[in-house]
Design an enzyme around this catalytic site. Structure first.
Site, PDB file in Angstrom:
ATOM      1  N   ARG A 287      -6.674  -6.816  55.310  1.00 31.57           N
ATOM      2  CA  ARG A 287      -6.946  -6.037  55.547  1.00 31.57           C
ATOM      3  C   ARG A 287      -8.257  -6.195  54.582  1.00 31.57           C
ATOM      4  O   ARG A 287      -8.250  -6.285  53.859  1.00 31.57           O
ATOM      5  CB  ARG A 287      -6.343  -5.399  56.490  1.00 31.57           C
ATOM      6  CG  ARG A 287      -5.632  -4.463  55.664  1.00 31.57           C
ATOM      7  CD  ARG A 287      -4.736  -3.287  56.616  1.00 31.57           C
ATOM      8  NE  ARG A 287      -3.534  -2.794  55.785  1.00 31.57           N
ATOM      9  CZ  ARG A 287      -2.164  -2.327  57.119  1.00 31.57           C
ATOM     10  NH1 ARG A 287      -2.325  -1.845  57.592  1.00 31.57           N
ATOM     11  NH2 ARG A 287      -1.155  -1.625  55.945  1.00 31.57           N
TER      12      ARG A 287
ATOM     13  N   ARG B 196       0.494  -2.723  75.831  1.00 30.38           N
ATOM     14  CA  ARG B 196      -0.001  -1.935  76.792  1.00 30.38           C
ATOM     15  C   ARG B 196      -0.398  -3.060  77.801  1.00 30.38           C
ATOM     16  O   ARG B 196      -1.776  -4.293  77.024  1.00 30.38           O
ATOM     17  CB  ARG B 196      -0.952  -1.262  76.207  1.00 30.38           C
ATOM     18  CG  ARG B 196      -0.555  -0.033  75.440  1.00 30.38           C
ATOM     19  CD  ARG B 196      -0.761   1.333  75.233  1.00 30.38           C
ATOM     20  NE  ARG B 196      -0.504   2.046  74.561  1.00 30.38           N
ATOM     21  CZ  ARG B 196      -1.101   2.332  72.931  1.00 30.38           C
ATOM     22  NH1 ARG B 196      -2.223   1.763  72.516  1.00 30.38           N
ATOM     23  NH2 ARG B 196      -0.864   2.606  71.941  1.00 30.38           N
TER      24      ARG B 196
ATOM     25  N   ASP C  28       7.475   5.373  57.648  1.00 35.49           N
ATOM     26  CA  ASP C  28       5.898   6.257  57.664  1.00 35.49           C
ATOM     27  C   ASP C  28       6.399   7.641  56.979  1.00 35.49           C
ATOM     28  O   ASP C  28       7.033   8.283  57.197  1.00 35.49           O
ATOM     29  CB  ASP C  28       5.832   6.420  59.210  1.00 35.49           C
ATOM     30  CG  ASP C  28       5.715   4.936  59.755  1.00 35.49           C
ATOM     31  OD1 ASP C  28       5.243   4.093  59.205  1.00 35.49           O
ATOM     32  OD2 ASP C  28       5.256   4.738  61.149  1.00 35.49           O
TER      33      ASP C  28
ATOM     34  N   TYR D 197      11.976   0.915  54.846  1.00 34.82           N
ATOM     35  CA  TYR D 197      10.364   1.643  55.875  1.00 34.82           C
ATOM     36  C   TYR D 197       9.891   2.995  56.555  1.00 34.82           C
ATOM     37  O   TYR D 197       9.612   2.535  57.937  1.00 34.82           O
ATOM     38  CB  TYR D 197      10.007   0.123  56.204  1.00 34.82           C
ATOM     39  CG  TYR D 197       8.685  -0.731  56.581  1.00 34.82           C
ATOM     40  CD1 TYR D 197       7.396  -0.146  56.384  1.00 34.82           C
ATOM     41  CD2 TYR D 197       8.464  -1.460  58.057  1.00 34.82           C
ATOM     42  CE1 TYR D 197       6.193  -0.077  56.767  1.00 34.82           C
ATOM     43  CE2 TYR D 197       7.045  -1.991  58.549  1.00 34.82           C
ATOM     44  CZ  TYR D 197       6.112  -1.117  57.419  1.00 34.82           C
ATOM     45  OH  TYR D 197       4.860  -1.787  58.052  1.00 34.82           O
TER      46      TYR D 197
ATOM     47  N   GLU E 216      -7.145  -5.469  51.136  1.00 34.25           N
ATOM     48  CA  GLU E 216      -5.960  -4.951  50.583  1.00 34.25           C
ATOM     49  C   GLU E 216      -5.477  -6.843  50.075  1.00 34.25           C
ATOM     50  O   GLU E 216      -5.599  -7.235  50.928  1.00 34.25           O
ATOM     51  CB  GLU E 216      -5.240  -4.870  51.666  1.00 34.25           C
ATOM     52  CG  GLU E 216      -4.184  -3.695  51.543  1.00 34.25           C
ATOM     53  CD  GLU E 216      -3.810  -3.448  52.425  1.00 34.25           C
ATOM     54  OE1 GLU E 216      -4.965  -1.977  52.867  1.00 34.25           O
ATOM     55  OE2 GLU E 216      -2.701  -3.062  52.732  1.00 34.25           O
TER      56      GLU E 216
ATOM     57  N   ARG F 177       7.919  -5.204  48.431  1.00 37.30           N
ATOM     58  CA  ARG F 177       6.126  -5.955  48.215  1.00 37.30           C
ATOM     59  C   ARG F 177       5.073  -4.862  48.072  1.00 37.30           C
ATOM     60  O   ARG F 177       5.735  -3.724  47.513  1.00 37.30           O
ATOM     61  CB  ARG F 177       6.162  -6.123  49.823  1.00 37.30           C
ATOM     62  CG  ARG F 177       6.443  -7.323  50.320  1.00 37.30           C
ATOM     63  CD  ARG F 177       6.082  -8.771  49.802  1.00 37.30           C
ATOM     64  NE  ARG F 177       5.220  -8.875  50.325  1.00 37.30           N
ATOM     65  CZ  ARG F 177       4.862 -10.751  49.681  1.00 37.30           C
ATOM     66  NH1 ARG F 177       5.313 -10.927  49.381  1.00 37.30           N
ATOM     67  NH2 ARG F 177       2.907 -10.945  49.535  1.00 37.30           N
TER      68      ARG F 177
ATOM     69  N   ARG G 221       7.379  -1.790  65.565  1.00 33.35           N
ATOM     70  CA  ARG G 221       6.564  -0.658  65.366  1.00 33.35           C
ATOM     71  C   ARG G 221       5.119  -0.940  66.926  1.00 33.35           C
ATOM     72  O   ARG G 221       4.281  -0.511  66.836  1.00 33.35           O
ATOM     73  CB  ARG G 221       5.739  -1.252  63.926  1.00 33.35           C
ATOM     74  CG  ARG G 221       6.798  -0.851  62.804  1.00 33.35           C
ATOM     75  CD  ARG G 221       6.141  -1.379  61.444  1.00 33.35           C
ATOM     76  NE  ARG G 221       5.163  -0.476  61.209  1.00 33.35           N
ATOM     77  CZ  ARG G 221       5.095   0.604  60.691  1.00 33.35           C
ATOM     78  NH1 ARG G 221       5.750   1.420  60.442  1.00 33.35           N
ATOM     79  NH2 ARG G 221       3.418   1.032  60.417  1.00 33.35           N
TER      80      ARG G 221
END
Ligand code: UDP
Length: 375
Positions: free
Chosen positions: A287, A183, A362, A360, A312, A256, A179
């Site tokens: 996070r 770069r 998005d 999973y 979190e 999870r 994911r």
């Protein structure tokens, strides 16, 4: 015809998008949700004028123009661009892995310098895989090291991933790390997608818009009154957990779950970014989200003197908790296939969404799926 063409179980993004399309097609639907609110995990609670993502941060991104135009036809999206920062033992790094990260990690300045450093970093791992005759990385650890090398794996991937998934990286499927872009330009945009943003006014606007003019009942546990509802509709779309639908007859699928500590502070700007990842294993949370940065930019940030942050924590799902991330390892995927075989033969039902498909996804995957299903 029965009372409804469709009963839609779950008022999350999949159910709401489906309901909207069904309405456009002239169908009458009833949407049920067992929570006290609509929106599933994209539901936000407004605290002191700030939309708090109660079930974890959601950032919409897609390269599919049809999906983007569709969601923007319901509510306009802002120009939020996700650029998380990683905190590793107090040191800060930009994400995703890009020229800024490489400079912070090694002081490399040009793409050629960074590539040479990464090649050096991953050489041992690749040699080891070749010696063992491994052609494709078999797990997330092998994938990550083969992609980006040891330093970044140790500082920015290992701790975060093991906290998020609660198992060693060597037991986590490789696709999860794919994911993340790598770069060789100075670009901290977390996503490669063409379009990205947050609904202006928050995610509730998107769900409310999708469900406008459609009958919705919250606090209804469909599975407890399944037979009654089956009599009321021609077809039922079920978007809940597939194993629960079948009363866990083959065993429980693993998920999870996330728990949050939400805190309100007397500060207009607490961490300077929407998302700060804590990538070392010693910090218990993965996070910290500072919600106002999703929707307030420039001078707007100072206009509200308060801020809400959420820490979190990721844990294994147990009965009574909300399932979040399906654990798409081999064991769970093959258990899911058993449930899917039953679902494929189920008369009068459609199944869809993250929990019914055990994937999973998005948000853009969800909208795309719901736009393409036959009504
Ligand atoms: N990841 C990582 N370090 C980070 C952020 C992400 O190693 O600082 C990896 C990790 O393996 C994680 C995956 O990328 O499981 C996806 O993480 P992300 O936070 O993007 O997932 P989300 O929870 O937002 O779906």
């Amino acid at each position: 015809m029965k009372e409804y063409h469709y009963i839609i179980v779950g008022a999350g993004l999949y159910g709401a998008t489906f309901a909207h399309r069904a309405k456009q097609a002239g169908k009458i639907s009833l949407v049920l949700d067992r929570r006290p609110h609509i929106g599933g995990n994209i539901y936000c609670e407004n605290i002191e004028g700030i939309n708090v993502h109660k079930y974890g941060a959601h950032i919409f991104h897609t390269s599919n123009k049809k999906v983007w135009d569709f969601v923007n036809s319901i509510v306009e999206f802002n120009r939020y661009t996700n650029s998380p920062v990683a905190n590793y033992k107090g040191e800060y790094f930009n994400l995703p892995f890009n020229m800024n990260t490489f400079y912070q990690m090694w002081g490399t300045k040009t793409p050629a310098e960074a590539k040479a450093k990464i090649d050096e970093q991953k050489a041992d791992a690749i040699a080891k895989m070749m010696a063992e005759g491994i052609e494709e990385p078999r797990n997330l650890e092998e994938q990550a090291i083969a992609l980006i090398g040891n330093d970044i794996y140790e500082k920015l991937i290992k701790g975060y991933t093991e906290k998020q998934w609660g198992r060693p990286c060597s037991q986590i499927p490789a696709f999860i790390i794919k994911r993340l872009p790598v770069r060789f330009i100075y670009d901290n945009n977390y996503f490669n997608d063409k379009y990205q943003g947050i609904p202006i006014g928050g995610y509730n606007k998107l769900i409310e818009g999708l469900l406008e003019g459609i009958e919705v009942k919250c606090n209804v546990d469909f599975l407890k009154e399944k037979e009654k509802y089956e009599q009321m509709a021609d077809k039922i779309l079920y978007t809940g957990a597939i194993d629960e639908f079948y009363d866990f007859r083959f065993g429980k699928l693993a998920y999870r779950t996330i728990s949050f500590e939400h805190e309100l502070y007397e500060a207009s700007n607490w961490q300077g970014n929407a998302v700060v990842n804590y990538t070392d294993a010693d910090i218990p949370y993965t996070r910290i989200i500072e919600h106002k940065h999703f929707e307030m930019f420039g001078d707007e940030i100072e206009r509200i003197s308060k801020t809400v942050i959420s820490k979190e924590y990721s844990t294994e799902w147990k009965d009574g908790m909300e399932p979040y991330y399906p654990i798409n390892d081999e064991e769970n995927n093959s258990l899911y296939m058993k449930y899917k075989a039953l679902a494929d033969k189920e008369e009068g039902y459609l199944f869809g969404g993250r929990l019914a498909d055990y994937k999973y996804y998005d948000m853009h995957n969800i909208v795309e799926k719901a736009l393409n299903v036959e009504i």
